[in-house]
Enzyme design. Structure first.
Site, short mmCIF file in Angstrom:
data_model
loop_
_atom_site.label_atom_id
_atom_site.label_comp_id
_atom_site.label_asym_id
_atom_site.label_seq_id
_atom_site.Cartn_x
_atom_site.Cartn_y
_atom_site.Cartn_z
NE ARG A 1 -3.72 -2.43 2.43
CZ ARG A 1 -4.31 -3.18 1.91
NH1 ARG A 1 -2.82 -4.11 1.85
NH2 ARG A 1 -4.98 -4.33 2.33
N GLY B 1 -0.78 -12.43 -4.23
CA GLY B 1 -2.38 -12.23 -5.18
C GLY B 1 -2.59 -10.84 -4.24
NE ARG C 1 -4.42 -16.54 -3.57
CZ ARG C 1 -3.74 -15.45 -3.18
NH1 ARG C 1 -2.40 -15.31 -3.09
NH2 ARG C 1 -4.46 -14.97 -1.75
CD GLN D 1 -5.77 -10.51 -1.06
OE1 GLN D 1 -6.35 -10.89 -2.66
NE2 GLN D 1 -4.52 -10.25 -0.31
CG ASP E 1 -2.08 -13.99 5.43
OD1 ASP E 1 -3.25 -14.58 5.13
OD2 ASP E 1 -2.19 -12.98 5.08
CE LYS F 1 -6.41 -15.38 2.45
NZ LYS F 1 -6.65 -14.95 2.35
NE ARG G 1 1.29 -16.20 5.03
CZ ARG G 1 1.94 -14.58 5.05
NH1 ARG G 1 2.62 -14.34 6.19
NH2 ARG G 1 1.94 -13.23 4.67
C1 S3P Z 1 -4.26 -9.38 2.04
C2 S3P Z 1 -5.28 -8.91 2.74
C3 S3P Z 1 -5.71 -10.84 3.46
C4 S3P Z 1 -4.50 -11.72 3.26
C5 S3P Z 1 -3.15 -11.44 2.21
C6 S3P Z 1 -3.27 -9.81 2.53
C7 S3P Z 1 -4.54 -7.38 2.30
O1 S3P Z 1 -6.43 -11.86 2.05
O2 S3P Z 1 -4.83 -13.46 3.18
O3 S3P Z 1 -2.24 -12.26 2.86
O4 S3P Z 1 -3.36 -7.21 2.90
O5 S3P Z 1 -5.51 -7.09 2.54
P1 S3P Z 1 -7.79 -11.51 1.37
O6 S3P Z 1 -7.74 -9.72 1.52
O7 S3P Z 1 -8.42 -12.11 -0.10
O8 S3P Z 1 -8.68 -12.35 3.00
#
Ligand code: S3P
Length: 468
Positions: free
Chosen positions: A39, A107, A135, A182, A332, A359, A411
Site C-alpha cells: 500500500r 495476490g 486464485r 483485498q 494468514d 490462498k 507460509r
Molecule cells: C491482505 C488480505 C488478506 C491476506 C493477504 C493480505 C491484504 O487476503 O490473506 O495475505 O493485504 O489486504 P484477503 O483479503 O483475500 O482475505
C-alpha cells in the site's frame, strides 16, 4: 536492490529440514509488513511528490508491486541508505504499460493494482505464477466492472487477464460478498479516481491498512457503522501529497520466530516494532488464550499504525476453539497456529476458515496433509479443522525422506519448519524458495536464534541450495 531484479527466478526446489530446538533465544529482526509495504508503494505512486518509505519489505511480492508500478510510469528507487522513494504521478496519472505485468505469487499486489488500473484510462495485461493463476479474481473484477472497467480473463475468471480501465468510472456502493481486505481495498483504490463517492460495506471487519494509510496521506475517508456492517467511503478526485512512512514489522512474519520460541525447549524471543493493528492480532489473542507466555511491551504509534514489541517464552500450551468471528484478524496465521496446536494439550478447533482454500495454496488441505505426514492427528471439513495436540511431547515429524509438500506457499514452508523445532525426527519441507516472497532471510534469522534449520542437500530427486 532494484525492483527489476528477477523475482523467484530459480525454479529449483530448495528442500530444508528443521530439527528439535533445545533453546530459542534472542531478538529477531523481522522484515516490514507485507500489506503495508504494498500500500505504501501504491499510495506513494498516486500522491503528488516524493514519498520516502523506510522498513519496506524487500520480499519478492513487494518487489513485484514496485516493478509493476515502474511499468505504469512511476519511478520507484531503493536509495543507498535502504529507504525507498516513489515519485508519485498523482491520482489518474498512471501510464499504459508497454509490457505484461507479471505479479508472480503476489495476490494482494494483483488485486489492489487491478483496483487502481480499473479507473485509469489504460489497457494492461496481468499474469502471475501457477499459484496466482489459480486464485479467484472475479471477487475484484465483478465490482470493478460495475465501475466501468472491462476484463478479459482466462477460463474461470482467472489470470492472465486484460483490463481496460474505465474512461468515465462510476462510483458504487458495494456490499462485500466475501470477507476480504483485498476486495475492499481494490474498490477503494478504484474510487480514488472516480468522481463522487465510492463506498464499501463490510459485514465483518478486515484489516484496515488502506484506510489508515489514505488518511495518513491526508485523504478524506469516512467510516460509519450500521446494521449491515461498516460502510467505508472515499471521495474521488482528491489530490494528496507525498508522505514519509515507516513500515512496522509484519505480525504475520513475527509469528514464526515467536511460535518457534513457544515450542522450543527453553528460551525467549523478542520481536520489536510489530504492527499491532487490532485487525491483525487474532493469532496473538489465540495464543494468549492457549496459555502462551507472551507479552507486549512499549506500545506506540508509527505512521498511523499501532506498534509494539512482542516477547514469547517457551512453555506449555492448551488447546483452544478459535471462533469464526476471529478468522479475518488471523487469516494468514492458521498454518503456524496449527503447529502450536499440534503441541497443545487437547484438541484445537478452527471454524469459519473456508477462505484458506483460496490462498497461495489450499491451506486447509496443505496443513492437513503436512500434519498427517508429521504424525499429528488431524480432521478437516469444508471450512473447519481439528488438531489433536501431543500435550507437549515432540511430534513424530517426517525425517528427511518424506518432506511436507509446500505447494508454492511460503507460509506452509515456514509453518512446518517451525513445527520441526518440536519434533522427534525433524520436519523436512520440499521447497523453501517461496519463503522469499514474504520473509527474505527467514532461515538465517531462525538459525541466529538457535533454530536447527538446515538445507537438505541429499533429498532424492531434488536440487540443492540454501534454505530461504
Ligand atoms: C491482505 C488480505 C488478506 C491476506 C493477504 C493480505 C491484504 O487476503 O490473506 O495475505 O493485504 O489486504 P484477503 O483479503 O483475500 O482475505
Amino acid at each position: 536492490m532494484s525492483p527489476d531484479r528477477p523475482v523467484s527466478s530459480d525454479s529449483a526446489a530448495r528442500p530444508a529440514i528443521a530439527r528439535r530446538a533445545g533453546q530459542l533465544e534472542g531478538v529477531a529482526a523481522v522484515p516490514g509488513d507485507k500489506s503495508i509495504s504494498h500500500r505504501a508503494l501504491m499510495l506513494g505512486a498516486l500522491a503528488i511528490g516524493r514519498t520516502r518509505v523506510t522498513g519496506l519489505l524487500e520480499g519478492d511480492d513487494v518487489l513485484a508491486t514496485a516493478r509493476a508500478l515502474g511499468h505504469l510510469g512511476v519511478t520507484v528507487v531503493r536509495q543507498p541508505d535502504g529507504a525507498w522513494t516513489i515519485d508519485g504521478v498523482g491520482v489518474g496519472g498512471l501510464a499504459e504499460p508497454d509490457t505484461v505485468l507479471d505479479m508472480r505469487n503476489a495476490g494482494t499486489a494483483a488485486r489492489l493494482l487491478l483496483g487502481i488500473m480499473a479507473t485509469h484510462d489504460l489497457r494492461a495485461v496481468m499474469t502471475g505464477d501457477a499459484s496466482l493463476c489459480r486464485r479467484p479474481m472475479a471477487r475484484v473484477t465483478e465490482p470493478l466492472s460495475q465501475m466501468g472497467a472491462q476484463f478479459d480473463c482466462a477460463a474461470g475468471g482467472h489470470l492472465p487477464l486484460t483490463v481496460r480501465g474505465a474512461r468515465m468510472p462510476v462510483p458504487i456502493v458495494y456490499a462485500l460478498p466475501v470477507v476480504s481486505a483485498q476486495v475492499k481495498s481494490a474498490v477503494l483504490f478504484a474510487g480514488l479516481n472516480t468522481m463522487g463517492e465510492t463506498s464499501v460495506i463490510e459485514a465483518a471487519p478486515t484489516r484496515d491498512h488502506t484506510v489508515r494509510m489514505m488518511r495518513y496521506f491526508g485523504c478524506t475517508v469516512s467510516s460509519a457503522s450500521g446494521k449491515a456492517g461498516t460502510r467505508v467511503t472515499v471521495r474521488g478526485w482528491q489530490e494528496f501529497s507525498a508522505a514519509d512512512l515507516s513500515v512496522p514489522a509484519d505480525p504475520s512474519s513475527a509469528a514464526f520466530p515467536l511460535v518457534g520460541a513457544l515450542l522450543a525447549g527453553s528460551g525467549a524471543v523478542t520481536v520489536r516494532g510489530v504492527c499491532l493493528d487490532p485487525l491483525r492480532t487474532g493469532l496473538y489473542e489465540t495464543l494468549a488464550e492457549m496459555g502462551a507466555d507472551l507479552s507486549i511491551e512499549n506500545r506506540r504509534e508509527v505512521s498511523g499504525e499501532p506498534v509494539g514489541d512482542l516477547v514469547a517464552a517457551a512453555g506449555a500450551l492448551n488447546a483452544v476453539a478459535v471462533p469464526a468471528a476471529r478468522a479475518a484478524s488471523m487469516i494468514d496465521e492458521y498454518p503456524v497456529l496449527a503447529a502450536a496446536a499440534a503441541l497443545a494439550k487437547g484438541t484445537t478447533r478452527f471454524d469459519g476458515v473456508g477462505e484458506l482454500r483460496v490462498k497461495e495454496s489450499d491451506r486447509l488441505a496443505a496443513v492437513a496433509d503436512g500434519l498427517a505426514r508429521c504424525g499429528v492427528p488431524v480432521r478437516t471439513g469444508d471450512d473447519w479443522m481439528e488438531i489433536d495436540g501431543s500435550g507437549g511431547r515432540p511430534v513424530p515429524g517426517t525425517g528427511p525422506d518424506n518432506p511436507v509438500a509446500t505447494r508454492q506457499d511460503h507460509r506452509i514452508a515456514m509453518s512446518f519448519l517451525v513445527l520441526g523445532l518440536a519434533s522427534r525426527d525433524g520436519v523436512a519441507v520440499e521447497d523453501t524458495a517461496m519463503i522469499g516472497t514474504s520473509f527474505p532471510g527467514f532461515a538465517s534469522l531462525m538459525q541466529s536464534l538457535g533454530a536447527p534449520i538446515e538445507a537438505l542437500t541429499d533429498a532424492p530427486d531434488r536440487s540443492t541450495g540454501d534454505p530461504a
